[in-house]
Design a protein around this motif. Sequence first.
Motif, PDB file in Angstrom:
ATOM      1  N   ALA A   1       1.714 -13.850   0.957  1.00  0.00           N
ATOM      2  CA  ALA A   1       1.785 -12.765   1.547  1.00  0.00           C
ATOM      3  C   ALA A   1       1.638 -12.484   3.171  1.00  0.00           C
ATOM      4  O   ALA A   1       2.589 -11.872   4.015  1.00  0.00           O
ATOM      5  CB  ALA A   1       0.680 -11.641   1.145  1.00  0.00           C
ATOM      6  N   LEU A   2       0.531 -13.486   3.601  1.00  0.00           N
ATOM      7  CA  LEU A   2       0.249 -13.320   4.982  1.00  0.00           C
ATOM      8  C   LEU A   2       1.636 -13.638   5.915  1.00  0.00           C
ATOM      9  O   LEU A   2       1.913 -12.811   6.813  1.00  0.00           O
ATOM     10  CB  LEU A   2      -0.704 -14.583   5.306  1.00  0.00           C
ATOM     11  N   PRO A   3       2.619 -14.573   5.597  1.00  0.00           N
ATOM     12  CA  PRO A   3       3.636 -14.624   6.489  1.00  0.00           C
ATOM     13  C   PRO A   3       4.668 -13.432   6.499  1.00  0.00           C
ATOM     14  O   PRO A   3       5.367 -13.399   7.062  1.00  0.00           O
ATOM     15  CB  PRO A   3       4.423 -15.848   5.814  1.00  0.00           C
ATOM     16  N   MET A   4       4.468 -12.758   5.625  1.00  0.00           N
ATOM     17  CA  MET A   4       5.203 -11.415   5.307  1.00  0.00           C
ATOM     18  C   MET A   4       4.644 -10.148   6.051  1.00  0.00           C
ATOM     19  O   MET A   4       5.187  -8.920   5.863  1.00  0.00           O
ATOM     20  CB  MET A   4       5.853 -11.142   3.673  1.00  0.00           C
ATOM     21  N   ALA A   5       3.490 -10.317   6.346  1.00  0.00           N
ATOM     22  CA  ALA A   5       2.559  -9.188   7.252  1.00  0.00           C
ATOM     23  C   ALA A   5       3.887  -8.475   8.356  1.00  0.00           C
ATOM     24  O   ALA A   5       4.539  -9.461   9.048  1.00  0.00           O
ATOM     25  CB  ALA A   5       1.469  -9.634   7.797  1.00  0.00           C
ATOM     26  N   GLU A   6       4.011  -7.176   8.493  1.00  0.00           N
ATOM     27  CA  GLU A   6       4.747  -6.527   9.286  1.00  0.00           C
ATOM     28  C   GLU A   6       4.181  -5.274   9.622  1.00  0.00           C
ATOM     29  O   GLU A   6       3.467  -4.727   8.936  1.00  0.00           O
ATOM     30  CB  GLU A   6       6.162  -6.845   8.874  1.00  0.00           C
ATOM     31  N   THR A   7       4.617  -4.789  10.909  1.00  0.00           N
ATOM     32  CA  THR A   7       4.191  -3.287  11.285  1.00  0.00           C
ATOM     33  C   THR A   7       4.474  -2.178  10.294  1.00  0.00           C
ATOM     34  O   THR A   7       3.784  -1.194  10.529  1.00  0.00           O
ATOM     35  CB  THR A   7       4.693  -3.017  12.895  1.00  0.00           C
ATOM     36  N   GLY A   8       5.488  -2.635   9.210  1.00  0.00           N
ATOM     37  CA  GLY A   8       5.578  -1.449   8.345  1.00  0.00           C
ATOM     38  C   GLY A   8       4.620  -1.220   7.219  1.00  0.00           C
ATOM     39  O   GLY A   8       4.562  -0.428   6.519  1.00  0.00           O
ATOM     40  N   ALA A   9       3.531  -2.355   7.308  1.00  0.00           N
ATOM     41  CA  ALA A   9       2.406  -2.149   6.532  1.00  0.00           C
ATOM     42  C   ALA A   9       2.605  -2.307   5.155  1.00  0.00           C
ATOM     43  O   ALA A   9       2.589  -1.205   4.426  1.00  0.00           O
ATOM     44  CB  ALA A   9       1.562  -0.934   6.965  1.00  0.00           C
ATOM     45  N   PRO A  10       3.711  -3.062   4.496  1.00  0.00           N
ATOM     46  CA  PRO A  10       4.096  -3.074   3.059  1.00  0.00           C
ATOM     47  C   PRO A  10       2.852  -3.222   2.195  1.00  0.00           C
ATOM     48  O   PRO A  10       1.522  -3.983   2.554  1.00  0.00           O
ATOM     49  CB  PRO A  10       4.935  -4.264   2.853  1.00  0.00           C
ATOM     50  N   VAL A  11       2.783  -2.751   1.009  1.00  0.00           N
ATOM     51  CA  VAL A  11       1.793  -3.149  -0.003  1.00  0.00           C
ATOM     52  C   VAL A  11       2.269  -3.624  -1.507  1.00  0.00           C
ATOM     53  O   VAL A  11       3.542  -2.984  -1.563  1.00  0.00           O
ATOM     54  CB  VAL A  11       0.981  -1.798  -0.216  1.00  0.00           C
ATOM     55  N   PHE A  12       1.694  -4.039  -2.047  1.00  0.00           N
ATOM     56  CA  PHE A  12       2.395  -4.958  -3.214  1.00  0.00           C
ATOM     57  C   PHE A  12       1.072  -4.889  -4.146  1.00  0.00           C
ATOM     58  O   PHE A  12       0.045  -5.179  -4.094  1.00  0.00           O
ATOM     59  CB  PHE A  12       2.861  -6.224  -3.139  1.00  0.00           C
ATOM     60  N   ASN A  13       1.622  -4.710  -5.678  1.00  0.00           N
ATOM     61  CA  ASN A  13       0.568  -4.951  -6.756  1.00  0.00           C
ATOM     62  C   ASN A  13       0.438  -6.429  -6.946  1.00  0.00           C
ATOM     63  O   ASN A  13       1.524  -7.207  -6.676  1.00  0.00           O
ATOM     64  CB  ASN A  13       1.388  -4.324  -8.187  1.00  0.00           C
ATOM     65  N   VAL A  14      -0.733  -6.713  -7.513  1.00  0.00           N
ATOM     66  CA  VAL A  14      -0.990  -8.075  -7.851  1.00  0.00           C
ATOM     67  C   VAL A  14      -1.648  -8.049  -9.259  1.00  0.00           C
ATOM     68  O   VAL A  14      -2.649  -7.426  -9.277  1.00  0.00           O
ATOM     69  CB  VAL A  14      -1.844  -8.952  -6.822  1.00  0.00           C
ATOM     70  N   CYS A  15      -0.568  -8.370 -10.386  1.00  0.00           N
ATOM     71  CA  CYS A  15      -0.981  -7.989 -11.640  1.00  0.00           C
ATOM     72  C   CYS A  15      -0.299  -8.739 -12.513  1.00  0.00           C
ATOM     73  O   CYS A  15       0.531  -9.690 -12.160  1.00  0.00           O
ATOM     74  CB  CYS A  15      -0.666  -6.252 -11.967  1.00  0.00           C
ATOM     75  N   THR A  16      -0.306  -8.552 -14.063  1.00  0.00           N
ATOM     76  CA  THR A  16       0.307  -9.298 -14.702  1.00  0.00           C
ATOM     77  C   THR A  16       1.483  -8.367 -15.396  1.00  0.00           C
ATOM     78  O   THR A  16       2.298  -8.894 -16.290  1.00  0.00           O
ATOM     79  CB  THR A  16      -0.543 -10.039 -15.987  1.00  0.00           C
ATOM     80  N   GLY A  17       1.280  -7.074 -15.730  1.00  0.00           N
ATOM     81  CA  GLY A  17       1.915  -6.056 -16.555  1.00  0.00           C
ATOM     82  C   GLY A  17       1.565  -6.184 -17.864  1.00  0.00           C
ATOM     83  O   GLY A  17       2.324  -5.322 -18.712  1.00  0.00           O
ATOM     84  N   GLN A  18       0.687  -6.636 -18.310  1.00  0.00           N
ATOM     85  CA  GLN A  18       0.129  -6.898 -19.637  1.00  0.00           C
ATOM     86  C   GLN A  18      -1.226  -6.084 -19.858  1.00  0.00           C
ATOM     87  O   GLN A  18      -2.136  -6.436 -19.211  1.00  0.00           O
ATOM     88  CB  GLN A  18      -0.312  -8.123 -19.821  1.00  0.00           C
TER      89      GLN A  18
END
Length: 307
Positions: free
Chosen positions: A226-243
């Motif tokens: 994630a860190l190299p993808m940090a940008e001013t648009g402030a993206p957010v992502f789930n971190v999960c398994t889906g189970q």
Amino acid sequence: MALLLVTGGCGFIGSHLTAALLARGDRVRVLDDLSTGSRANLAPGATLVVGKVEDPETVRAAMEGVDGCFHLAAIASVARCTEAWLETHRVNLSATIAVLDAARAAFGRAAIPVAYASSAAIYGMPEFCPLDEDAPARPLSAYGADKLGCELHARVAGQVHGVPTIGLRFFNVYGPRQDPRSPYSGVISIFCERLNRGLPLAIHGDGRQTRDFVFVADVVAALLAALPMAETGAPVFNVCTGQPSSLLDLSAAIGRACGQEPRLEHQPARLGDIRHSVGSVLRARQALGLKPPVPLEEGLAAVIGWL
Ligand code: NAD
Ligand code: UD1
């Protein structure tokens, strides 16, 4: 070789992240007040600054000369945030603003990218699962409200102050080094430890609530990507398994892994406890290039082996 700041690096997730950063050749500075973390967790080779992340001077000094920041320090227990609303708010939201403020461009240096821990708790009581990142954010707990506040302030950091950020909405993280003795710890570490000692497991509510349990190594992989993808648009992502796993299913799986039949004691449901929480992995898998998650049985064996 980069120098990275990890707030909360003496805690459960932060200590695994610190070890992974050192292993790939980065230098790591940790800022931690040792409230729920410990020196024993600190990966050898990291530098420790003992201090409060809500103190702006401490954060500014810790941020000096770093190439990036992972902000993980927080009070991670939803139940503790219900009890100590204002105190936990200062750590869970004001401290994040202190980190983002210190990351602003200053004295000729560029803004510092920040990857920070958000939570599945921002979704509150969902109408349907699995939750993707566009599901409405309607937190039900003080903890979830503060984590949503972190995401909103990350947007401000990007849009107004040019600070690149990325937020990761961790679901229920488990693994070795999650404190098994604190009543405020995650349910898997509490259940494994109690079963190991032949004690009954407390089920809050009917035990049919579900969670998406994600192993700590998968969380570390997501943070690193994630860190190299940090940008001013402030993206957010789930971190999960889906189970999904219900608490009743989980206690049975822990029983099998320990080779013991668990004794269950039903207790009242916790205030603000979410009924169902299962995430969609699709967006993070694609954007962060994540591998398939560690299966629950494998992760439970790692926790039991560590105890
Ligand atoms: P943890 O309690 O093991 O780690 C938190 C660390 O932060 C500890 O080392 C603690 O000493 C430190 N800390 C706490 N308050 C501080 C303060 N005021 N100043 C400086 N340091 C302080 O918790 P964790 O499970 O490793 O959680 C890490 C992050 O991930 C937190 O932001 C948490 O909210 C988030 N999160 C965790 C989970 C989970 O299931 N464990 C899920 C979603 C989000
Ligand atoms: C957890 C994290 C939180 C994170 C959220 C994301 C911890 C301590 N909390 O909250 O940081 O943001 O996931 O989804 O890691 N339970 C019992 N008996 C027990 C302990 C818990 O029945 O002895 C139940 C709880 O009532 C709850 C479930 O187990 O329904 C999970 O509880 P817990 O591990 O505390 O996690 P969350 O509250 O989901």
